[in-house]
Design an enzyme around this catalytic site. Structure first.
Site, PDB file in Angstrom:
ATOM      1  CG  ASP A 211     146.407 122.574 -10.857  1.00  0.00           C
ATOM      2  OD1 ASP A 211     146.586 122.422 -12.077  1.00  0.00           O
ATOM      3  OD2 ASP A 211     147.310 122.469 -10.020  1.00  0.00           O
TER       4      ASP A 211
ATOM      5  CB  CYS B 268     146.483 127.004 -14.925  1.00  0.00           C
ATOM      6  SG  CYS B 268     145.580 126.136 -13.607  1.00  0.00           S
TER       7      CYS B 268
ATOM      8  CE  LYS C  73     151.042 121.648 -10.273  1.00  0.00           C
ATOM      9  NZ  LYS C  73     149.801 122.333  -9.870  1.00  0.00           N
TER      10      LYS C  73
ATOM     11  CB  SER D 209     145.208 123.289  -3.612  1.00  0.00           C
ATOM     12  OG  SER D 209     144.937 124.597  -4.042  1.00  0.00           O
TER      13      SER D 209
END
Length: 557
Positions: free
Chosen positions: A82, A123, A125, A473
């Site tokens: 991301d 990370c 997801k 975010s």
């Protein structure tokens, strides 16, 4: 009931002789076929520091599975960074990777008749993708978080990746020297591990402890530390025992345990993305859970952790202060958690927390007692109004007054907004509207960390509103409202906003309103035409066709 009740379909009987031949090529012995097959979904990747330290955890899990008289079967899952894709077309693949990861794990676990799965990810997801797969398949499973990064440092100041994003705005505004700009850039990420504040990765992993699907203390360990490796091994051992007890994810993931997870997210000041992801996890588990349930929990649970992005500390500080178990014990004693929920160990949450102190240590100010809460209510407010009939998500910590009414500055893509911000075309009192960035319109609902960080770097974090049908975010703070539904691409009211229209964001009243007369909105709606899809082939096109609205988790099944 045999320990290999699923894998026996692929290993037992005369007709499965060819299957066994292939297993023999992998080093199996005859006696192994009566033992459970345990998948190890390995998210290791050198794409991002979030995942670059996962191989040692996978190796530890494999060894522990073998030592538990079970058969490890390691397979890979993909990841998107991301942080690296932020502000580019690549960010559109981030949320899609959640679905791809879930589908990968489901495909391997079901296609190979695995008896259990250890999911290892780093990370953002990776966590919801893995949990969706476990909830969807209902194959016994446990989540092993890769661990947090350690904080960087420049001239005595602790840094996270968000420091780099905010430095862009500070540098272009002339508020930071080139030496400091480059110093922050070089030192923000000193080790392997996921982004260090209570951003999305740490939010989701922390909530998995409360959900009951990860071991206590595991979510705040740093990836470089040996205790993270040891925890991965222990997680694998616990999972093998869960297989032998036939303890499945849907025995653990219930309406009450999701409420526990959301309570911890509120108490720790977690990411807005958790709203989207828990709607999807609940959907996968067959649990009734709506966007309004987040607001119900928010009104009951105070913020008791002083964590970035809106607070002072990072996950390693939280770990030293007692970790998520200390947070949960405080909430449990206040009647804000369901202690009777079962966890992956087979014990209830209350039993797991029995030896945790009732109050946080006095020598730290990362975790606060409830009577000294930073905020009396949670920070993720669900706003509604004519601009978001299905709802939108606002993050309201770190603000002196989460209310603004101002003229709309309308952008149909992120780069145009970023250019305007860096060129000082956005002024105090403005409300930025970024649209056609929802699940279908983006597609993929990209995150807006670059423009929000630039606004903060320009010194406008308290005075500029930001509304989008995309996402933010976990590192974002400010007057931000995302997940606006219905989205612009399907004709939601956000598609009708024009430059200069008055918009009100009022977190106290939970209101997101376009201050335009109804007859004018009706005229605009009649004239609106749906734009052509941005993609007609490939995974982005498939996601756009399949995805639900953000208010239902942007799920694809």
């Amino acid at each position: 009931m045999p320990d290999n009740k699923r894998s026996q379909h692929i290993t037992q009987g005369v007709a499965r002789s060819p299957n066994r031949s292939m297993y023999y090529a992998l080093g199996y012995k005859k006696e192994d076929f009566s033992n459970p097959m345990i998948g190890v979904a390995n998210g290791h990747s050198t794409i991002t520091p979030c995942n670059s330290g996962l191989q040692k955890l996978a190796d530890a899990a494999v060894a522990a599975v073998k030592a538990s008289n079970a058969n490890p079967q390691i397979f890979g899952t993909p990841t998107i960074s991301d942080g690296m894709s932020m502000g580019t077309e690549g960010m559109k693949y981030s949320l899609i990777s959640r679905e791809v990861i879930a589908d990968c794990i489901e495909t391997c676990a079901q296609g190979q008749w695995m008896d259990g799965v250890v999911v290892i990810g780093g990370c953002d997801k990776n966590m919801p993708g893995g949990m969706i797969a476990l909830a969807r398949t209902n194959v016994p499973g446990i989540y092993v978080y890769g661990g947090t990064i350690k904080p960087g440092n420049w001239k005595g100041k602790d840094l996270t990746i968000v420091s780099s994003f905010e430095a862009v705005g500070e540098f272009t505004a002339g508020r930071m020297s080139e030496e400091d700009f480059e110093g922050v850039e070089r030192n923000a990420c000193p080790t392997s591990g996921s982004c260090g504040g209570m951003y999305t990765a740490n939010t989701m992993s922390s909530s998995f402890e409360a959900l009951g699907m990860s071991l206590l203390y595991s979510s705040t360990m740093a990836n470089p530390d040996q205790e993270k490796v040891d925890s991965a091994a222990e997680s694998a051992r616990v999972l093998v025992e869960a297989v032998r007890r036939d303890l499945k994810p849907r025995d653990i993931i219930t309406r009450k345990s999701i409420e526990n997870a959301v309570a911890v997210i509120m108490a720790t000041g977690g990411s807005t993305n958790a709203v989207l992801h828990y709607l999807a996890i609940a959907h996968a588990a067959g649990v009734e859970w709506t966007i309004d349930d987040f607001e119900r929990v928010r009104q009951r649970v105070p913020v008791i952790c002083n964590l970035k992005p809106s607070g002072q500390y990072v996950a390693t500080d939280l770990h030293k202060a007692g970790g998520i178990p200390q947070v949960m014990k405080i909430l449990l004693n206040a009647g804000l958690l369901h202690g009777d929920c079962v966890t992956i160990t087979g014990k209830t949450l209350a039993e797991e927390l029995a030896n945790v102190p009732d109050q946080p240590r006095a020598d730290q100010d990362v975790i606060l007692p409830i009577e000294r809460a930073l905020y009396q209510q949670g920070h993720l407010a669900i706003l509604k109004g004519n601009l978001a009939e299905e709802g939108a998500v606002a993050k309201i910590t770190g603000l002196k007054n989460p209310v603004i009414s101002g003229p709309a500055r309308v952008f149909d893509d992120e780069q145009s907004a970023m250019t305007a911000i860096l060129a000082d075309q956005i002024k105090a009192g403005d409300v930025l509207v970024l649209r056609y960035l929802g699940p279908k319109g983006g597609p993929g609902m990209p995150e807006m960390l670059a423009p929000t960080s630039a606004i903060i770097g320009k010194g406008l974090g308290e005075s500029v509103g930001f509304v989008t049908d995309g996402r933010f975010s976990g590192g974002t703070w400010g007057m931000v409202v995302g997940h606006v539904a219905p989205e612009a691409f399907v004709g939601g009211t956000i598609a009708l906003v024009q430059e200069g229209d008055s918009i009100t964001i009022d977190a106290h009243q939970r209101l997101l309103q376009l201050n335009v007369p109804e007859d004018e909105l009706a005229r605009r709606r009649a004239a609106w035409k749906q734009p052509a899809p941005r993609y007609t082939r490939g995974v982005l096109a498939k996601f756009a066709q399949l995805t639900s609205t953000a208010s239902k988790g942007a799920v694809t099944d």
